[in-house]
Design an enzyme around this catalytic site. Sequence first.
Site, PDB file in Angstrom:
ATOM      1  N   ASN A 209       0.850  -1.192   0.000  1.00 54.33           N
ATOM      2  CA  ASN A 209       0.000   0.000   0.000  1.00 54.33           C
ATOM      3  C   ASN A 209       0.882   1.237   0.000  1.00 54.33           C
ATOM      4  OD1 ASN A 209       0.515   0.820   2.861  1.00 54.33           O
ATOM      5  ND2 ASN A 209      -0.345  -1.207   3.217  1.00 54.33           N
ATOM      6  N   LYS A 288       8.672 -16.301 -11.119  1.00 50.20           N
ATOM      7  CA  LYS A 288       7.835 -15.258 -11.707  1.00 50.20           C
ATOM      8  C   LYS A 288       6.715 -15.920 -12.510  1.00 50.20           C
ATOM      9  CE  LYS A 288       8.065 -11.312 -14.760  1.00 50.20           C
ATOM     10  NZ  LYS A 288       8.748 -10.753 -15.917  1.00 50.20           N
TER      11      LYS A 288
END
Length: 397
Positions: A209, A288
């Site tokens: 965030n 990934k």
Amino acid sequence: MESHLKRVVLGVTGGVAAYKSAELARLLVKAGLDVQVVMTEAAGHFIGAATFQAITGHPVFTSLWDERVDNGMAHIDLSRGVEAILVAPASADFLARLAQGRADDLLTTLCLARDCPLLVAPAMNRQMWENPATTRNMYQLGLDGVALLGPDTGEQACGEVGFGRMLEPEELLDALLAWFQPKRLRGLKVLMTAGPTYEAIDAVRGITNRSSGKMGYALARAALEAGAEVTLISGPTGLKPPPDAETIQVVSAQEMLEAVEARVGEVDIFIAVAAVADYYVLNPSDNKIKKDAHILTLELAPNPDILANVTALPKPPFCVGFAAESENLEEYAELKRKRKHLPLIVANDAREAIGSDRVQLVLMDDQGRHVLDTADKLTQARRIVAHLADLYNQRYP
Ligand code: C5P
């Protein structure tokens, strides 16, 4: 910035670092202080009095026999009504004279005749600093109650590297203002969380965030200034940790919880400033994740509530929470305070607070609401510390 200081004498002695004192004088004036500069004769070889006069708006004094002082007693006149003397740079020779209680020029006489705190910022070549004579003088000055700011280590004007570098002007201003903060948390141990957490999705991606960590770091600094021993558990922020705090860097909410649980039993106060991610990703990929044309679904599970875990302990420390809300600020904050069993919660507008330097806050406690008018985060942090110290002392007189 709020300061209890109004008038200071800035003493400047003969060292290369004297050129930085002009910037220090400017910062002191900018912080709202009335600054009277007193130079030694040697300082005049490194920087001109006119520079300080222009910055401070006051004539600069050097001599005991200055005829501009009406009563001929510059050493008494200049220190009257002054709340601190800061000598920066303080040369090896000046510190030696000070340690001996000499009064052979205006600045040493002023220091001897003072009735206010004296802070010195040594600046000298590494070998001069390490010389046993200087060590002896510094020890004596410590016994005499003179406060030491620095020196730092690093590159020196002579080309050598080592201890003896004067602290930077910004650091000196901070140290001076910090020194004068009331020691409301002296002897108390404070544990804090700050910053965001980062919940991995795969090897290179994650959920986080926009919390900058600035409020938490400012609070750590305010608690240190107030005399507390501070442990700061920080998510990823990129901020420089406060030098005197024990700082533990963590990434995820789970790591933050473990770091808190390992230490919370030893502390008097716990302040949860961190914007902990509400969810983590179940089964993050070690590699990934490759892109393809299909919809990718992430499964999220709720993170532990670190603060609620702490308040649920059989003997919790004094706990302070934060509530960032985008609507019904005070109502939601008060509900949170009750639900998490907090004596104090700090409420702020999530949209205004995230990443910005100036905020308005509302403190909510058993007595009601207390609005802290918009100010920079360090000022707000000092106000929060003052308020929480009052509540703590009421609870544990
Ligand atoms: O419930 P909410 O996240 O709004 O509560 C905010 C307060 O709770 C903050 O003090 C925050 O640091 C703390 N908190 C926590 N662990 C969580 C979520 C919030 O410590 N998982």
